[in-house]
Design a protein around this motif. Structure first.
Motif, short mmCIF file in Angstrom:
data_model
loop_
_atom_site.label_atom_id
_atom_site.label_comp_id
_atom_site.label_asym_id
_atom_site.label_seq_id
_atom_site.Cartn_x
_atom_site.Cartn_y
_atom_site.Cartn_z
N TRP A 164 12.67 -28.15 -49.15
CA TRP A 164 14.08 -28.61 -48.85
C TRP A 164 14.90 -28.27 -49.40
CZ3 TRP A 164 15.08 -29.43 -43.96
CH2 TRP A 164 13.75 -29.02 -42.91
N LEU A 165 15.58 -28.99 -50.73
CA LEU A 165 16.86 -28.39 -51.46
C LEU A 165 17.40 -27.50 -51.19
CD1 LEU A 165 18.95 -29.91 -53.43
CD2 LEU A 165 17.25 -29.62 -54.91
N ASP A 166 15.83 -26.41 -51.37
CA ASP A 166 16.26 -24.67 -51.52
C ASP A 166 17.08 -24.65 -50.43
OD1 ASP A 166 15.61 -24.01 -54.31
OD2 ASP A 166 13.93 -23.57 -54.04
N PHE A 167 16.57 -24.48 -49.41
CA PHE A 167 17.31 -24.65 -47.34
C PHE A 167 18.46 -25.52 -47.48
CE2 PHE A 167 17.76 -26.22 -43.55
CZ PHE A 167 18.08 -25.29 -42.62
N HIS A 168 18.86 -26.86 -47.89
CA HIS A 168 20.02 -27.16 -48.28
C HIS A 168 21.20 -26.17 -49.11
CE1 HIS A 168 19.78 -30.34 -45.24
NE2 HIS A 168 18.04 -30.85 -45.80
N ILE A 219 19.11 -34.20 -51.51
CA ILE A 219 18.60 -32.85 -50.60
C ILE A 219 19.38 -33.99 -49.90
CG2 ILE A 219 16.60 -33.32 -48.92
CD1 ILE A 219 14.64 -32.75 -51.24
N GLU A 220 19.84 -35.66 -49.81
CA GLU A 220 20.76 -36.40 -49.28
C GLU A 220 21.75 -36.02 -49.18
OE1 GLU A 220 23.88 -39.01 -49.13
OE2 GLU A 220 22.71 -38.89 -50.85
N GLU A 221 22.56 -35.58 -50.77
CA GLU A 221 23.80 -35.39 -50.55
C GLU A 221 23.91 -33.49 -49.94
OE1 GLU A 221 27.13 -35.32 -53.57
OE2 GLU A 221 25.63 -37.20 -53.05
N TYR A 222 23.32 -33.18 -50.45
CA TYR A 222 23.85 -31.22 -49.77
C TYR A 222 23.91 -31.82 -48.29
CZ TYR A 222 23.28 -28.23 -53.98
OH TYR A 222 23.49 -27.35 -55.00
N ALA A 223 22.63 -32.80 -47.72
CA ALA A 223 23.09 -32.50 -46.26
C ALA A 223 23.82 -33.24 -45.44
CB ALA A 223 21.45 -33.86 -45.64
N ARG A 224 24.52 -34.37 -46.45
CA ARG A 224 25.50 -35.39 -45.57
C ARG A 224 26.86 -33.77 -45.82
NH1 ARG A 224 28.32 -37.99 -49.55
NH2 ARG A 224 26.76 -38.59 -51.11
N HIS A 225 26.54 -33.21 -47.15
CA HIS A 225 28.53 -32.39 -48.09
C HIS A 225 28.13 -31.38 -46.17
CE1 HIS A 225 30.04 -34.97 -50.52
NE2 HIS A 225 29.13 -34.43 -51.52
N ASN A 226 26.71 -31.52 -45.99
CA ASN A 226 26.47 -29.54 -45.45
C ASN A 226 26.39 -29.91 -43.76
OD1 ASN A 226 25.51 -27.99 -47.12
ND2 ASN A 226 23.49 -27.93 -46.22
N ARG A 260 24.83 -30.09 -62.61
CA ARG A 260 24.64 -30.45 -63.59
C ARG A 260 24.83 -31.77 -63.24
NH1 ARG A 260 29.33 -27.86 -67.68
NH2 ARG A 260 28.43 -26.63 -67.07
N ASN A 261 25.36 -32.86 -63.38
CA ASN A 261 25.04 -34.16 -63.13
C ASN A 261 24.08 -34.31 -63.21
OD1 ASN A 261 26.53 -36.86 -64.13
ND2 ASN A 261 25.77 -36.93 -62.09
N TRP A 262 22.73 -34.79 -62.14
CA TRP A 262 22.14 -34.82 -62.23
C TRP A 262 20.67 -33.83 -62.59
CZ3 TRP A 262 21.22 -39.52 -60.02
CH2 TRP A 262 22.16 -40.25 -59.51
N TRP A 299 13.59 -39.77 -57.49
CA TRP A 299 14.33 -39.95 -56.90
C TRP A 299 15.49 -39.05 -56.86
CZ3 TRP A 299 19.79 -40.89 -57.83
CH2 TRP A 299 20.08 -42.22 -57.18
N ILE A 300 16.10 -38.26 -58.13
CA ILE A 300 16.87 -36.96 -58.12
C ILE A 300 17.09 -36.32 -57.15
CG2 ILE A 300 17.47 -35.20 -59.52
CD1 ILE A 300 17.25 -37.57 -62.16
N MET A 301 15.46 -35.77 -56.96
CA MET A 301 15.04 -34.72 -56.02
C MET A 301 15.43 -35.12 -53.98
SD MET A 301 13.46 -31.65 -57.36
CE MET A 301 12.73 -30.99 -56.34
N VAL A 302 15.10 -36.27 -54.07
CA VAL A 302 15.46 -37.16 -53.23
C VAL A 302 17.24 -36.63 -52.61
CG1 VAL A 302 15.68 -38.73 -51.22
CG2 VAL A 302 13.18 -37.92 -52.15
N HIS A 303 17.39 -37.75 -53.05
CA HIS A 303 19.52 -37.63 -53.75
C HIS A 303 20.23 -36.58 -53.54
CE1 HIS A 303 23.14 -39.53 -54.61
NE2 HIS A 303 23.35 -38.62 -55.17
#
Length: 175
Positions: A24-28, A152-159, A68-70, A146-150
């Protein structure tokens, strides 16, 4: 792996937790790149809507900083500098000489480095938050899960932002 008609990898309908999160992270990640494809430099620098100064180019730069941050700072505990300089901590500010090719190269390098750092880690392994981040989360550390879910959420929001910006530029929406 199955792909969408535009080439993005479709996350598997059945997979283990780690494979599901990574796919899902790669998809986003692929979605953000898709939103920027086929545009000229001036279009990538077009702000979404006043008073926002958010641009597609700025989103790519921002996500390089987020990667980089996460993965490097929080998860691996590395003391790294801001990707685009100390005067651009969130990555959104644009420079005349930096276009999409350079921003995508930097962003993709941050993704590769993050993947390297988490490759052998368990989803239960934790990283340390800055004091400011810990105040928001309510704990000094977060698991890789937690980082991976975050992320995904970060990319989804910015997408979602990217979709609106792209639609304003040339009418292309969806995906």
């Amino acid at each position: 792996m199955t792909s969408t008609p535009d080439g993005r990898p479709v996350p598997p309908p059945h997979a283990g937790e780690r494979a599901m999160l990574e796919s899902w992270l790669d998809f986003h990640r692929a979605t953000l790149a898709l939103k920027c494809s086929g545009l000229e430099d001036d279009q990538l620098r077009l702000a979404s809507a006043a008073p926002s100064s958010m641009t597609l180019l700025g989103l790519v730069q921002h996500m390089a900083e987020v990667e980089r941050n996460w993965f490097q700072r929080v998860f691996a505990g590395q003391d790294t500098q801001a990707v685009f300089g100390e005067n651009n901590l969130d990555g959104f500010a644009l420079e005349d000489g930096r276009g999409l090719d350079e921003a995508l190269t930097v962003w993709r390098a941050e993704i590769v480095r993050g993947r390297e750092l988490i490759a052998a880690a368990s989803l239960d392994d934790s990283g340390r938050l800055s004091e400011q981040e810990a105040a928001h989360v309510g704990d000094g550390g977060v698991s890789l899960r937690w980082i991976m879910v975050h992320m995904i959420e970060e990319y989804a929001r910015h997408n979602g932002h990217a979709d609106l910006i792209r639609e304003r530029i040339d009418g292309v929406s969806g995906a």
